[in-house]
Write a protein that holds these residues in place. Structure first.
Motif, PDB file in Angstrom:
ATOM      1  N   LEU A 312      76.723  78.200  17.816  1.00  0.00           N
ATOM      2  CA  LEU A 312      76.546  77.731  16.446  1.00  0.00           C
ATOM      3  C   LEU A 312      75.403  76.719  16.346  1.00  0.00           C
ATOM      4  CD1 LEU A 312      80.281  77.413  15.329  1.00  0.00           C
ATOM      5  CD2 LEU A 312      78.622  79.169  14.671  1.00  0.00           C
ATOM      6  N   ALA A 313      75.195  75.939  17.394  1.00  0.00           N
ATOM      7  CA  ALA A 313      74.062  75.014  17.399  1.00  0.00           C
ATOM      8  C   ALA A 313      72.742  75.778  17.388  1.00  0.00           C
ATOM      9  CB  ALA A 313      74.134  74.097  18.611  1.00  0.00           C
ATOM     10  N   ASN A 314      72.693  76.891  18.085  1.00  0.00           N
ATOM     11  CA  ASN A 314      71.491  77.723  18.067  1.00  0.00           C
ATOM     12  C   ASN A 314      71.209  78.239  16.660  1.00  0.00           C
ATOM     13  OD1 ASN A 314      71.227  77.341  20.797  1.00  0.00           O
ATOM     14  ND2 ASN A 314      71.989  79.360  21.383  1.00  0.00           N
ATOM     15  N   TRP A 315      72.266  78.620  15.966  1.00  0.00           N
ATOM     16  CA  TRP A 315      72.086  79.097  14.594  1.00  0.00           C
ATOM     17  C   TRP A 315      71.643  77.958  13.681  1.00  0.00           C
ATOM     18  CZ3 TRP A 315      71.332  83.781  13.163  1.00  0.00           C
ATOM     19  CH2 TRP A 315      71.402  84.127  11.815  1.00  0.00           C
ATOM     20  N   PHE A 316      72.171  76.762  13.931  1.00  0.00           N
ATOM     21  CA  PHE A 316      71.740  75.584  13.180  1.00  0.00           C
ATOM     22  C   PHE A 316      70.235  75.353  13.373  1.00  0.00           C
ATOM     23  CE2 PHE A 316      70.587  71.099  13.413  1.00  0.00           C
ATOM     24  CZ  PHE A 316      70.991  70.615  12.188  1.00  0.00           C
ATOM     25  N   LEU A 317      69.756  75.495  14.601  1.00  0.00           N
ATOM     26  CA  LEU A 317      68.332  75.292  14.881  1.00  0.00           C
ATOM     27  C   LEU A 317      67.477  76.341  14.180  1.00  0.00           C
ATOM     28  CD1 LEU A 317      68.588  74.398  18.667  1.00  0.00           C
ATOM     29  CD2 LEU A 317      67.887  72.860  16.824  1.00  0.00           C
ATOM     30  N   GLN A 318      67.999  77.570  14.083  1.00  0.00           N
ATOM     31  CA  GLN A 318      67.251  78.596  13.371  1.00  0.00           C
ATOM     32  C   GLN A 318      67.158  78.291  11.881  1.00  0.00           C
ATOM     33  OE1 GLN A 318      69.179  82.201  15.845  1.00  0.00           O
ATOM     34  NE2 GLN A 318      67.717  82.867  14.316  1.00  0.00           N
ATOM     35  N   LEU A 319      68.230  77.711  11.330  1.00  0.00           N
ATOM     36  CA  LEU A 319      68.253  77.413   9.900  1.00  0.00           C
ATOM     37  C   LEU A 319      67.477  76.150   9.559  1.00  0.00           C
ATOM     38  CD1 LEU A 319      72.006  78.161   9.114  1.00  0.00           C
ATOM     39  CD2 LEU A 319      70.054  79.572   8.453  1.00  0.00           C
ATOM     40  N   HIS A 320      67.518  75.182  10.459  1.00  0.00           N
ATOM     41  CA  HIS A 320      67.027  73.846  10.111  1.00  0.00           C
ATOM     42  C   HIS A 320      65.933  73.346  11.047  1.00  0.00           C
ATOM     43  CE1 HIS A 320      67.132  70.053   8.047  1.00  0.00           C
ATOM     44  NE2 HIS A 320      67.539  69.377   9.092  1.00  0.00           N
ATOM     45  N   GLY A 321      65.575  74.122  12.055  1.00  0.00           N
ATOM     46  CA  GLY A 321      64.557  73.672  12.986  1.00  0.00           C
ATOM     47  C   GLY A 321      65.050  72.520  13.823  1.00  0.00           C
ATOM     48  N   GLY A 322      64.154  71.658  14.223  1.00  0.00           N
ATOM     49  CA  GLY A 322      64.508  70.549  15.104  1.00  0.00           C
ATOM     50  C   GLY A 322      65.191  69.395  14.404  1.00  0.00           C
ATOM     51  N   GLY A 323      65.316  69.460  13.087  1.00  0.00           N
ATOM     52  CA  GLY A 323      66.012  68.396  12.395  1.00  0.00           C
ATOM     53  C   GLY A 323      65.118  67.273  11.927  1.00  0.00           C
TER      54      GLY A 323
END
Length: 541
Positions: A312-323
């Motif tokens: 799920l963190a990988n999917w978060f990175l795809q949606l939001h990049g590095g933050g």
């Protein structure tokens, strides 16, 4: 239990070997990673059950288990045998398919660049397991078959799958005897496999995803552990010690990824916004009760919590990049919790990082989790670090996980490299993941000589019906028979040999009499207990 998790370890090892292969440099020159990848994939062909395809490379294997499930009117032919035994356990097999699918989804392009047909072999391994799981889910409405074979009877009889004559009982979970853990893992496996075939076989991908949804609904609606429902055959072999909550969250995460990926075009069109949002809503609503805030630092066929957070963190990175900067979308906000816990898991493994647990490493730098089959935890941890590093690099966020001060790790300060989580390689050529140098031992240097696999026995070897089954190899039998023939020939020559001296009157010397006695008394052959003892001593040594 020393080898029961061999399939899971091999599945997690695929991605590790792929990245080692693609890193190149002195590491690839020192070790034949292409051969290691080929052998890892060949392992799954050697584990196949059912009607083998024409291109089967493990030529010593034959068709087996062709009547599995027939007694109950179900077609359960196919799938994979567990380690060296002839039982098909649903929980570890489904986890193996999930990990194989994740390896292809993340690193399939690297497999393709490596050549040698590795990507095709990996997809074939995924399909072989997925086909069986679809059969297990569709055989009986409202039920899921989760095991073929009685493990106790199977362990009493050491034989090739092609020669099986032990009971092939089948076991299923139902609404009255639920198994949310094994059903959840099956749903995760089918959803992950659907991603593998989304572009190359859309119809098959759609079938896998539809089946995954049905199995997940079954797992979520009828909650319970299969360790309770089928304890007499599931335990102590593959008890679900972590419970079923982690599998439900793991399956929902894979279904979210599969449906969200399917809507993006270029695929089977089997995903849509509403489905993806439904699984994301499920994760958001149920995550707290299903273990989203619980940290566990192992990842295995039993406990999926760390894997779920990295996924799920990988999917978060795809949606939001590095933050860094930008507005967080509602979907990304729902996954931000998992990103934080994934960071905690990774930092526990990275020497020098905040939260690093040095007690997890041996003085030589090897990750050590459990005394029983420890390498499965090493390979699964390395895989999670690889997958996370890839997405961090894509989001430009690798820097946030570099340890402070670049301290070398390991319990004794050896075996771990500075630099923290790194998707590339160090100047020395070794691929570094989480500070642990991963080295492949060439099979040609020290190949295993006593393989724990009934299928590795040659055809036609005899099996003791009572006591400990001894795999008396055909070559060894021929050698013993030859020794007996040569011994009889020597004893026969001694009878007719001219004595050294004869007494007056033609009396036979004692030397000749002794030779005749030896000829009349046959040499004692080693009995069953001697064969058993020799076999056990050989295995221990």
């Amino acid at each position: 239990m020393a080898a029961v998790r061999a399939s899971d370890k091999a599945a997690a090892s695929l991605a590790v070997v792929v990245v080692c292969l693609m890193a190149g440099g002195s590491a690839a020159a020192a070790f034949n990673y292409a051969d290691a990848l080929d052998k890892a994939l060949l392992f799954f062909e050697a584990q196949r059950s059912g009607k083998l395809p024409p291109g089967q490379r493990a030529a010593w294997r034959g068709d087996s288990g062709l009547s599995d499930g027939a007694a109950e009117g179900a077609d359960l032919v196919g799938g994979y045998y567990d380690a060296g035994d002839n039982v098909k356990f649903g929980l570890p097999m489904a986890f193996t398919v999930t990990m194989l699918s994740w390896s292809v989804a993340e690193f399939g392009d690297a497999m393709a660049r490596a050549g040698g047909g590795h990507l095709e072999s990996a997809k074939a391994a995924v399909r072989w397991g997925a086909d069986y799981l679809v059969k297990a889910a569709a055989a009986v409405p409202g039920a899921l078959y989760v095991q073929v074979g009685d493990p106790y009877q199977d362990h009493r009889c050491w034989e090739r799958p092609e020669d099986m004559d032990t009971p092939r009982g089948v076991y299923k979970v139902t609404p009255d005897r639920p198994g949310s853990d094994v059903a959840g893992e099956t749903a995760a496996a089918l959803a992950a496999a659907s991603i593998v075939f989304r572009a190359c076989d859309p119809a098959y991908s759609s079938k896998l995803l539809q089946t995954a949804r049905k199995v997940f609904d079954f797992a979520d609606r009828y909650r319970g552990s299969y360790s309770d429902s089928l304890s007499s055959v599931a335990c102590p072999f593959y008890c679900s010690y972590s419970g079923y909550n982690d599998e439900l969250l793991w399956a929902a995460a894979w279904l979210h990824r599969a449906t969200a990926a399917g809507k993006g075009g270029g695929g089977c069109g089997c995903g849509n916004n509403s489905s993806a949002d439904a699984y994301l809503s499920y994760i958001y609503s149920n995550g707290h009760t299903l273990g989203a805030e619980q940290d566990d630092f192992t990842f295995s066929w039993d406990d999926k919590r760390s894997g779920t957070k990295v996924l799920l963190a990988n999917w978060f990175l795809q949606l939001h990049g590095g933050g860094a900067g930008g507005k967080t979308s509602p979907a990304a906000a729902a996954l931000q919790l998992y990103k934080a816990h994934a960071d905690s898991y990774v930092c526990s493994l990275v020497p020098g990082a905040a939260g690093f647990q040095s007690s997890q490493y041996t003085p030589g730098g090897l990750l050590f989790k459990e005394g029983d089959s420890n390498m499965q935890y090493v390979t699964s941890a390395a895989f999670l670090l690889l997958a996370y590093a890839k997405h961090l690099a894509g989001a430009g966020a690798v820097r946030i996980l570099r340890p402070r001060g670049g301290a070398a790790g390991g319990a004794g300060g050896r075996g771990a490299a500075a630099g923290g989580l790194h998707p590339g390689r160090e100047p020395g050529g070794d691929v570094v993941h989480g500070g642990v140098r991963r080295r492949a031992v060439p099979a040609a240097r020290a190949p295993p000589r006593r393989v724990h696999a009934g299928g590795a026995r040659p055809p036609g070897t005899h099996r003791l019906r009572r006591g400990v089954p001894v795999p008396a190899l055909a070559g060894a039998r021929r050698e013993r028979a030859g020794r007996r023939r040569r011994g009889r020939a020597r004893r026969g020559r001694r009878v007719h040999r001219q004595p050294r001296q004869l007494r007056a009157g033609g009396a036979v010397h004692l030397h000749q009499r002794a030779a005749r006695r030896r000829a009349r008394v046959p040499r004692r052959r080693p009995g069953t207990l001697k064969l058993v003892a020799d076999y056990i001593i050989a295995r221990v040594n």
